[in-house]
Motif scaffolding. Structure first.
Motif, PDB file in Angstrom:
ATOM      1  N   ARG A  35       0.824  -1.206   0.000  1.00 21.05           N
ATOM      2  CA  ARG A  35       0.000   0.000   0.000  1.00 21.05           C
ATOM      3  C   ARG A  35       0.863   1.264   0.000  1.00 21.05           C
ATOM      4  NH1 ARG A  35      -2.570  -1.049   4.226  1.00 21.05           N
ATOM      5  NH2 ARG A  35      -1.508   0.302   5.685  1.00 21.05           N
ATOM      6  N   ARG A  36       2.003   1.209   0.701  1.00 21.81           N
ATOM      7  CA  ARG A  36       2.900   2.369   0.767  1.00 21.81           C
ATOM      8  C   ARG A  36       3.927   2.370  -0.373  1.00 21.81           C
ATOM      9  NH1 ARG A  36       4.718   1.816   6.935  1.00 21.81           N
ATOM     10  NH2 ARG A  36       5.976   0.334   5.799  1.00 21.81           N
ATOM     11  N   ASP A  37       3.796   1.407  -1.302  1.00 23.47           N
ATOM     12  CA  ASP A  37       4.726   1.262  -2.425  1.00 23.47           C
ATOM     13  C   ASP A  37       6.164   1.059  -1.935  1.00 23.47           C
ATOM     14  OD1 ASP A  37       5.235   1.005  -5.147  1.00 23.47           O
ATOM     15  OD2 ASP A  37       5.673   3.134  -5.397  1.00 23.47           O
ATOM     16  N   GLU A  38       6.314   0.249  -0.864  1.00 22.95           N
ATOM     17  CA  GLU A  38       7.626   0.006  -0.265  1.00 22.95           C
ATOM     18  C   GLU A  38       7.994  -1.479  -0.189  1.00 22.95           C
ATOM     19  OE1 GLU A  38       7.719   1.931   3.563  1.00 22.95           O
ATOM     20  OE2 GLU A  38       7.381   3.910   2.703  1.00 22.95           O
ATOM     21  N   PHE A  39       7.229  -2.345  -0.869  1.00 23.91           N
ATOM     22  CA  PHE A  39       7.578  -3.766  -0.835  1.00 23.91           C
ATOM     23  C   PHE A  39       8.964  -3.902  -1.456  1.00 23.91           C
ATOM     24  CE2 PHE A  39       7.445  -8.278  -1.746  1.00 23.91           C
ATOM     25  CZ  PHE A  39       6.879  -8.762  -0.589  1.00 23.91           C
ATOM     26  N   PRO A  40       9.852  -4.685  -0.862  1.00 28.36           N
ATOM     27  CA  PRO A  40      11.258  -4.700  -1.302  1.00 28.36           C
ATOM     28  C   PRO A  40      11.534  -5.370  -2.646  1.00 28.36           C
ATOM     29  CG  PRO A  40      10.936  -6.240   0.498  1.00 28.36           C
ATOM     30  CD  PRO A  40       9.653  -5.482   0.339  1.00 28.36           C
ATOM     31  N   CYS A  41      10.527  -5.944  -3.281  1.00 27.42           N
ATOM     32  CA  CYS A  41      10.686  -6.542  -4.608  1.00 27.42           C
ATOM     33  C   CYS A  41       9.706  -5.883  -5.571  1.00 27.42           C
ATOM     34  CB  CYS A  41      10.377  -8.041  -4.571  1.00 27.42           C
ATOM     35  SG  CYS A  41      11.475  -9.019  -3.557  1.00 27.42           S
ATOM     36  N   ARG A  42      10.039  -5.965  -6.850  1.00 29.16           N
ATOM     37  CA  ARG A  42       9.139  -5.458  -7.887  1.00 29.16           C
ATOM     38  C   ARG A  42       7.855  -6.282  -7.870  1.00 29.16           C
ATOM     39  NH1 ARG A  42       9.244  -7.281 -13.407  1.00 29.16           N
ATOM     40  NH2 ARG A  42      11.074  -8.442 -12.732  1.00 29.16           N
ATOM     41  N   LEU A  43       6.729  -5.601  -7.922  1.00 34.69           N
ATOM     42  CA  LEU A  43       5.429  -6.265  -7.899  1.00 34.69           C
ATOM     43  C   LEU A  43       4.809  -6.279  -9.287  1.00 34.69           C
ATOM     44  CD1 LEU A  43       3.937  -4.678  -4.667  1.00 34.69           C
ATOM     45  CD2 LEU A  43       4.774  -7.019  -4.932  1.00 34.69           C
ATOM     46  N   LEU A  44       4.174  -7.375  -9.612  1.00 31.72           N
ATOM     47  CA  LEU A  44       3.391  -7.510 -10.842  1.00 31.72           C
ATOM     48  C   LEU A  44       1.936  -7.568 -10.381  1.00 31.72           C
ATOM     49  CD1 LEU A  44       5.527 -10.427 -12.301  1.00 31.72           C
ATOM     50  CD2 LEU A  44       5.771  -7.991 -12.809  1.00 31.72           C
ATOM     51  N   ARG A  45       1.104  -6.691 -10.903  1.00 30.59           N
ATOM     52  CA  ARG A  45      -0.285  -6.647 -10.448  1.00 30.59           C
ATOM     53  C   ARG A  45      -1.209  -7.098 -11.570  1.00 30.59           C
ATOM     54  NH1 ARG A  45      -3.664  -1.847  -7.476  1.00 30.59           N
ATOM     55  NH2 ARG A  45      -5.481  -3.144  -7.114  1.00 30.59           N
ATOM     56  N   TYR A  46      -2.074  -8.021 -11.235  1.00 27.75           N
ATOM     57  CA  TYR A  46      -3.092  -8.538 -12.150  1.00 27.75           C
ATOM     58  C   TYR A  46      -4.428  -8.354 -11.460  1.00 27.75           C
ATOM     59  CZ  TYR A  46       1.005 -10.807 -14.085  1.00 27.75           C
ATOM     60  OH  TYR A  46       2.244 -11.053 -14.605  1.00 27.75           O
ATOM     61  N   GLY A  47      -5.129  -7.271 -11.774  1.00 25.71           N
ATOM     62  CA  GLY A  47      -6.377  -6.963 -11.079  1.00 25.71           C
ATOM     63  C   GLY A  47      -6.071  -6.711  -9.619  1.00 25.71           C
ATOM     64  N   GLY A  48      -6.670  -7.479  -8.737  1.00 29.25           N
ATOM     65  CA  GLY A  48      -6.425  -7.334  -7.307  1.00 29.25           C
ATOM     66  C   GLY A  48      -5.389  -8.301  -6.766  1.00 29.25           C
ATOM     67  N   THR A  49      -4.698  -9.011  -7.651  1.00 33.24           N
ATOM     68  CA  THR A  49      -3.711 -10.006  -7.238  1.00 33.24           C
ATOM     69  C   THR A  49      -2.308  -9.483  -7.498  1.00 33.24           C
ATOM     70  OG1 THR A  49      -5.238 -11.794  -7.789  1.00 33.24           O
ATOM     71  CG2 THR A  49      -2.919 -12.378  -7.610  1.00 33.24           C
ATOM     72  N   TYR A  50      -1.417  -9.724  -6.545  1.00 31.81           N
ATOM     73  CA  TYR A  50      -0.025  -9.326  -6.684  1.00 31.81           C
ATOM     74  C   TYR A  50       0.847 -10.559  -6.845  1.00 31.81           C
ATOM     75  CZ  TYR A  50      -1.420  -4.739  -4.985  1.00 31.81           C
ATOM     76  OH  TYR A  50      -2.017  -3.517  -4.841  1.00 31.81           O
ATOM     77  N   ARG A  51       1.821 -10.449  -7.719  1.00 32.32           N
ATOM     78  CA  ARG A  51       2.836 -11.478  -7.895  1.00 32.32           C
ATOM     79  C   ARG A  51       4.199 -10.813  -7.773  1.00 32.32           C
ATOM     80  NH1 ARG A  51      -0.669 -14.844  -7.210  1.00 32.32           N
ATOM     81  NH2 ARG A  51      -1.652 -16.072  -8.816  1.00 32.32           N
ATOM     82  N   VAL A  52       5.185 -11.606  -7.375  1.00 33.05           N
ATOM     83  CA  VAL A  52       6.562 -11.143  -7.232  1.00 33.05           C
ATOM     84  C   VAL A  52       7.429 -12.017  -8.123  1.00 33.05           C
ATOM     85  CG1 VAL A  52       8.496 -10.891  -5.617  1.00 33.05           C
ATOM     86  CG2 VAL A  52       6.170 -10.356  -4.866  1.00 33.05           C
ATOM     87  N   ALA A  53       8.300 -11.401  -8.908  1.00 30.53           N
ATOM     88  CA  ALA A  53       9.224 -12.160  -9.753  1.00 30.53           C
ATOM     89  C   ALA A  53      10.199 -12.904  -8.844  1.00 30.53           C
ATOM     90  CB  ALA A  53       9.966 -11.230 -10.706  1.00 30.53           C
ATOM     91  N   THR A  54      10.298 -14.206  -9.022  1.00 33.33           N
ATOM     92  CA  THR A  54      11.174 -15.020  -8.183  1.00 33.33           C
ATOM     93  C   THR A  54      12.626 -14.579  -8.296  1.00 33.33           C
ATOM     94  OG1 THR A  54       9.635 -16.874  -8.311  1.00 33.33           O
ATOM     95  CG2 THR A  54      11.890 -17.389  -7.683  1.00 33.33           C
ATOM     96  N   ALA A  55      13.062 -14.167  -9.476  1.00 31.35           N
ATOM     97  CA  ALA A  55      14.447 -13.698  -9.639  1.00 31.35           C
ATOM     98  C   ALA A  55      14.720 -12.500  -8.733  1.00 31.35           C
ATOM     99  CB  ALA A  55      14.722 -13.347 -11.097  1.00 31.35           C
ATOM    100  N   ASP A  56      13.755 -11.582  -8.620  1.00 28.52           N
ATOM    101  CA  ASP A  56      13.909 -10.424  -7.726  1.00 28.52           C
ATOM    102  C   ASP A  56      13.993 -10.871  -6.270  1.00 28.52           C
ATOM    103  OD1 ASP A  56      13.697  -8.858  -9.985  1.00 28.52           O
ATOM    104  OD2 ASP A  56      11.732  -8.022  -9.479  1.00 28.52           O
ATOM    105  N   LEU A  57      13.166 -11.835  -5.913  1.00 31.42           N
ATOM    106  CA  LEU A  57      13.154 -12.349  -4.548  1.00 31.42           C
ATOM    107  C   LEU A  57      14.481 -13.025  -4.209  1.00 31.42           C
ATOM    108  CD1 LEU A  57      11.456 -12.846  -1.976  1.00 31.42           C
ATOM    109  CD2 LEU A  57      10.614 -14.935  -3.068  1.00 31.42           C
ATOM    110  N   LEU A  58      14.990 -13.857  -5.118  1.00 26.45           N
ATOM    111  CA  LEU A  58      16.271 -14.528  -4.886  1.00 26.45           C
ATOM    112  C   LEU A  58      17.401 -13.515  -4.745  1.00 26.45           C
ATOM    113  CD1 LEU A  58      16.029 -17.528  -7.384  1.00 26.45           C
ATOM    114  CD2 LEU A  58      15.695 -17.569  -4.897  1.00 26.45           C
TER     115      LEU A  58
END
Length: 83
Positions: A41-64
């Motif tokens: 919500r604060r746009d501070e999640f430490p990985c890049r977010l992919l948003r599909y409607g109301g669902t968020y996904r995180v690229a695994t490469a970014d997480l690793l």
């Protein structure tokens, strides 16, 4: 300890799909649902977010990368035994 709160092993991290649900990324980062969505919500999640409607996904490469887990070389399986 529930399955949701159990830490990932290196092998499990390498076995994740290319993009994971926000709660999977939060689990890997040892944070709860409330904190994860607050950071989103604060746009501070430490990985890049992919948003599909109301669902968020995180690229695994970014997480690793954030976790300091080396990315496997293209075309070669991850050498977990050497980590």
């Amino acid at each position: 300890m529930t399955e949701e709160s159990k830490a990932f092993t290196i092998r499990e991290l390498y076995d994740l799909p290319a993009a994971v649900h926000l709660m999977t990324a939060a689990r890997a980062l040892h944070m709860g649902r409330t904190m994860a969505y607050d950071l989103v919500r604060r746009d501070e999640f430490p990985c890049r977010l992919l948003r599909y409607g109301g669902t968020y996904r995180v690229a695994t490469a970014d997480l690793l990368e954030l976790l300091g887990v080396p990315l496997p070389e293209p075309g070669r399986p991850a050498a977990v035994e050497s980590i």
